[in-house]
Design an enzyme around this catalytic site. Structure first.
Site: not given
Length: 330
Positions: A47, A70, A217, A128, A126, A123, A244, A258, A273, A241
């Site tokens: 990161d 981030e 999530h 993790t 993205d 990010d 998708k 989401r 994100d 991440s």
């Protein structure tokens, strides 16, 4: 030849490629050979290193542009983190010879800017959990002007040809610019670019739904209810991440959602994100909104405070998906 002749596009593509290859090297050296699965230090190194590298390259290419990212280096500067700080600097130095522990912290903190006008959002890593499992993750960078994403780049080291999970393969590098399409090339050795187009599927019975791999999530029960309401016959595909978004843009899925986790009903998405992935899908011919059908507002702060969740689609199924969400009270 780069299909999008913009200085910002050239920068985004080159920078995301360098950052994604660096993160992949860290995964190969620190994760895949790790002695314990509970050690999260590799993701911290990746990161920080990815953000430091990107921030420094941005300052060189577009010194007047801001970065909204981030991470910050507050904890990294602590004396107890000396070894970690040195490890981050060592990896950044593979790409930038002038990197020192002190400079790396400064570069990371350049990402603390607030949105507004023209800025980049990043990010640095993205996904993790996917990174730690040796699975899917991405580096995502986007240029935002007046609240709209204008340029986006996505580096997916473990996704070949934009749609095939392939650890150790060449990886995918995806670029989009508003009004100029969405394009994909090889991450390892960029060459020929291929234009991406979303799936033409208009029958929800045959639609493939993408959802977050981590159950925390999203809302698994609501995902099942949405699947039933739409009459989907295919099992949802769980993936980490913004990879998708790559699958959706490449026509390998028709819907991505989401939903709000029951543990965090007031959660709002971070702009880094969603920004890069949203433009990539739109320029491939798809549609991206929140769960209420509103456009994503990337100028309201570091989070999408004006939006609730995310719905992305191939466009043909978007209205039906929104109607199903409303009928279920989601």
């Amino acid at each position: 030849m780069l299909p999008i002749d913009l200085a910002e596009a050239r920068f985004a593509l080159s920078t995301v490629r360098r950052a994604a290859l660096l993160v992949r090297q860290i995964q190969n050296e620190l994760v895949l050979s790790a002695q314990t699965k509970v050690d999260r230090s590799p993701v911290t190194v990746a990161d920080y290193a990815s953000q430091a590298l990107t921030a420094r390259l941005l300052a060189e290419a577009f010194p007047d542009d801001r970065l909204v990212a981030e991470e910050d280096a507050t904890s990294l500067r602590q004396e107890a983190q000396t070894a970690l700080r040195q490890q981050v600097a060592r990896y950044v130095r593979l790409s930038l010879k002038e990197a020192t522990s002190e400079r790396v912290c400064e570069w990371i903190d350049w990402g603390a800017a607030e949105p507004g006008g023209r800025f980049w959002t990043l990010d640095p890593l993205d996904g993790t959990k996917g990174f730690l499992r040796g699975d899917q993750y991405a580096v995502a960078l986007a240029l935002v002007e007046a609240g709209q994403v204008q340029v986006a780049a996505l580096g997916c080291p473990n996704l070949s040809d934009g749609c095939q999970p392939d650890h150790g393969g060449p990886g995918s590098l995806i670029l989009a610019a508003r009004g100029r399409g969405c394009w994909i090339t090889n991450l390892q050795s960029p060459g020929e670019f291929r234009r991406l187009h979303v799936s033409p599927q208009g029958d929800p019975a045959y639609a493939r739904l993408l959802r977050s791999f981590e159950k925390g999530h999203t809302n698994p029960e609501q995902v099942e209810a949405l699947q039933d309401a739409l009459g989907l016959r295919c099992e949802p595909v769980a993936m980490d991440s913004q990879a998708k978004y790559a699958l959706l843009a490449a026509g390998q899925a028709e819907l991505m959602v989401r939903l709000l986790s029951p543990a965090r009903p007031d959660y709002r998405e971070k702009i880094w994100d969603q920004a890069a992935g949203a433009l990539i899908v739109e320029e491939a011919g798809g549609t991206v909104t929140d769960l209420d059908g509103k456009a994503l507002d990337f100028n309201a702060g570091r989070t999408l405070v004006s939006n609730r969740g995310v719905l992305a689609s191939n466009g043909r199924l978007h209205a039906q998906a929104l109607q199903a969400l409303r009928s279920l009270g989601f």
